[in-house]
Write an enzyme that holds these catalytic residues in place. Structure first.
Site, mmCIF file in Angstrom:
data_model
loop_
_atom_site.group_PDB
_atom_site.id
_atom_site.type_symbol
_atom_site.label_atom_id
_atom_site.label_comp_id
_atom_site.label_asym_id
_atom_site.label_seq_id
_atom_site.Cartn_x
_atom_site.Cartn_y
_atom_site.Cartn_z
ATOM 1 N N LYS A 189 0.876 -1.177 0.000
ATOM 2 C CA LYS A 189 0.000 0.000 0.000
ATOM 3 C C LYS A 189 0.916 1.229 0.000
ATOM 4 O O LYS A 189 1.491 1.589 1.026
ATOM 5 C CB LYS A 189 -0.877 -0.026 1.267
ATOM 6 C CG LYS A 189 -1.400 1.331 1.715
ATOM 7 C CD LYS A 189 -2.498 1.854 0.802
ATOM 8 C CE LYS A 189 -3.030 3.213 1.267
ATOM 9 N NZ LYS A 189 -2.395 4.344 0.583
ATOM 10 N N GLU A 265 9.489 1.117 11.085
ATOM 11 C CA GLU A 265 10.485 2.183 10.994
ATOM 12 C C GLU A 265 9.697 3.474 11.142
ATOM 13 O O GLU A 265 9.006 3.898 10.217
ATOM 14 C CB GLU A 265 11.215 2.074 9.650
ATOM 15 C CG GLU A 265 12.551 2.760 9.650
ATOM 16 C CD GLU A 265 12.491 4.085 8.949
ATOM 17 O OE1 GLU A 265 12.252 5.099 9.641
ATOM 18 O OE2 GLU A 265 12.665 4.112 7.721
ATOM 19 N N CYS A 299 13.209 10.751 8.067
ATOM 20 C CA CYS A 299 13.136 10.388 9.493
ATOM 21 C C CYS A 299 14.502 10.486 10.153
ATOM 22 O O CYS A 299 14.599 10.474 11.374
ATOM 23 C CB CYS A 299 12.636 8.959 9.657
ATOM 24 S SG CYS A 299 11.079 8.701 8.867
ATOM 25 N N GLU A 395 9.205 16.125 15.275
ATOM 26 C CA GLU A 395 9.913 16.024 13.999
ATOM 27 C C GLU A 395 9.559 17.230 13.147
ATOM 28 O O GLU A 395 8.375 17.475 12.903
ATOM 29 C CB GLU A 395 9.426 14.754 13.288
ATOM 30 C CG GLU A 395 10.483 13.742 13.091
ATOM 31 C CD GLU A 395 9.988 12.520 12.321
ATOM 32 O OE1 GLU A 395 8.791 12.173 12.404
ATOM 33 O OE2 GLU A 395 10.821 11.921 11.653
HETATM 34 C C1 SIN Z 1 13.391 7.650 6.065
HETATM 35 O O1 SIN Z 1 13.380 8.850 6.133
HETATM 36 O O2 SIN Z 1 12.453 7.004 6.541
HETATM 37 C C2 SIN Z 1 14.462 6.835 5.393
HETATM 38 C C3 SIN Z 1 15.665 7.569 5.051
HETATM 39 C C4 SIN Z 1 16.790 6.705 4.530
HETATM 40 O O3 SIN Z 1 16.664 5.522 4.216
HETATM 41 O O4 SIN Z 1 17.871 7.257 4.441
#
Ligand code: SIN
Length: 491
Positions: A189, A265, A299, A395
């Site tokens: 998805k 993640e 992230c 964030e």
């Molecule tokens: C992410 O922002 O979730 C992944 C970033 C990355 O793989 O470098």
């Protein structure tokens, strides 16, 4: 018209994207009666495509297809699965320009970065094609004279994969590749903002000759319904999710009844620490790379930049010089380094966080106000940031660099760890005793030491605390898709 000229005119081979779901090797394209949703370019607002807006029924069908295809897929020799993945890797590289164009158009990141993401995604496919043949078991001396114990590893089954808009190619590739390598099948998805990159991967898999049902894509705007079906359906053995911690919590609750395996993640709040003994140029270059990749929408982006007192002013001055060189604009324009943010809502959130910092006494050295054009937000440098400000806890997901001044090593370790997140952290310093101590004290799954770039297919990517669990990439990334079974044989 399901794909518009705003998309197809920019592609060398417009057949690389199909505007529909992909189930059991067939495309579910827009019908005159079907519900559709629009995919737009965040830099211009232009509509790129109208995609079939699928929901629970289509998800169930995709799960059935994946479930039916899984035993035969798992029964292939590892080399046969590996060869198909290698074919996909070759096609991704061959069509990298088109895949990057699709990515820039639907997501906004500059073309050079988008191409980097395609190669990053392709590298996961290649890595796990290689790992497919190294899913080794074990033998254990039996606990009695007449027993023999063997450990084997088997695919978990059907995997539901839910991917974010910020890396629409690579985040899918790094889940898909280990799953398929070991004999799982997949229902994906993609985020509703960026489904085209996932559909292009499905198209390349069709061209590479993957059997029907091995990979299925369900695009749709009703993420809650699709996610719920993936979590609740007993034919799905595992969920792999990249996205916000809040959505992760909901998915965990939905998986609880079925005790479903998960890899998560989730969000981050990365500290980026510069000690007085750091190499200043290297630290500035690392901060630029870590903070401004994807306009700050990753992230693992530096979220809080802690700079020790003696180097603080020089660091801020140098960072400001580098930030002034960034060019904001449409990702397909030459020289652009900062694309638009993904949505108006994202601009509002960044604006609120900067406003809160300003209200609490931070100094806005550069930027700080949306450009007012599409969803562009200018590179923003803030000094005098404190832990009371929202941007210290949340964030930012935008091109905003808040600098916090600190005095001692103990103080900065406490500040860095004072968050529920634990994905990535970075620090710059040269004293080896301090480097070792800080590296071990940081409560993060990934620590960049004298580097701002930590993403690679060869290392285990993943977090601690509320940043999630499970690892992606490296030899560890394959374990999440395997069940361990031991055979106890009496002789
Ligand atoms: C992410 O922002 O979730 C992944 C970033 C990355 O793989 O470098």
């Amino acid at each position: 018209m399901t794909l518009t000229p705003a998309l197809t005119d920019k592609l060398k081979n417009p057949r690389i994207v199909v505007a529909g779901g992909f189930t059991d090797g067939k495309w579910n394209t827009v019908s005159s009666r079907g519900k559709v949703f629009r995919v737009s370019n965040p830099a211009t607002g232009e509509v790129l495509a109208q995609i079939s807006d699928l929901s629970t029924k289509a998800t169930k069908e995709a799960i059935e297809a994946a479930h039916a295809a899984q035993p035969a897929w798992a029964a292939l020799a590892a080399k046969e699965r590996a060869d198909l993945l290698k074919g996909l890797n070759r096609l991704m590289i061959e069509h990298a320009d088109d895949l990057a164009t699709v990515l820039t158009l639907e997501m906004g990141k500059p073309f050079a970065e988008a191409k980097g993401e395609i190669l990053y995604g392709a590298a996961f496919i290649e890595w796990f094609a290689e790992e497919a043949r190294r899913v080794y078991g074990d033998t254990i001396p039996g606990h009695t004279a007449n027993t023999r114990i063997t450990v084997i590893k088997q695919p978990v089954g059907v995997v539901g994969v839910i991917t974010p808009w910020n890396f629409p190619n690579a985040m899918l590739a790094r889940k898909l590749a280990p799953a398929l390598a070991v004999g799982c099948t997949v229902v994906a998805k993609p985020a509703a903002e960026t489904p085209l990159s996932a559909l292009a991967i499905a198209r390349l898999m069709e061209w590479a000759g993957f059997p029907a049902g091995v990979f299925n894509v369900v695009p749709g705007t009703d993420a809650a319904a699709i996610g719920e079906e993936l979590c609740a359906n007993p034919k799905v053995a595992k969920i792999s999710f990249t996205g916000s911690t809040n959505v992760g919590r909901t998915l965990m609750r939905q998986c609880a009844d079925g005790i479903k395996r998960m890899s998560m993640e989730l969000g981050g709040n990365a500290p980026f620490i510069v000690f007085d003994d750091a190499d200043l140029d290297a630290a500035v270059a690392g901060a630029m790379a870590s903070k401004f990749r994807n306009a700050g929408q990753t992230c693992v982006c530096a979220n809080r930049i802690y700079v020790q007192s003696q180097i603080h002013d020089r660091f801020v001055a140098r960072l400001g010089e580098e930030m002034a060189r960034l060019k904001v604009g449409d990702g397909l324009e030459e020289g652009v380094t900062i694309g638009p943010l993904i949505t108006d809502k994202a601009v509002d959130k960044v604006t609120e966080l900067v406003g809160d910092a300003r209200d609490q006494g931070a100094v806005i050295v550069m930027g700080g106000t949306p450009t007012g054009e599409a969803t562009f937000y200018p590179p923003t440098l803030i000094t005098g940031a404190t832990k009371a400000m929202r941007l210290a806890r949340e964030e930012i997901f935008g091109p905003v660099a808040p600098v916090f001044r600190f005095e001692t090593v103990d103080e900065v370790i406490d500040l860095a760890n004072a968050t529920e997140f634990g994905l990535a952290a970075y620090f710059y310093g040269r004293d080896i005793a301090k480097v070792t101590r800080v590296a071990e004290a940081l409560q993060y799954g990934i620590v960049g030491i004298n580097t701002g770039l930590i993403s690679t297919e060869v290392a285990p990517f993943g977090g601690m605390k509320q940043s999630g669990f499970g690892r992606e990439g490296s030899k560890y990334g394959i374990e999440d898709y395997l069940d361990i079974k031991y055979l106890c044989l009496a002789v």
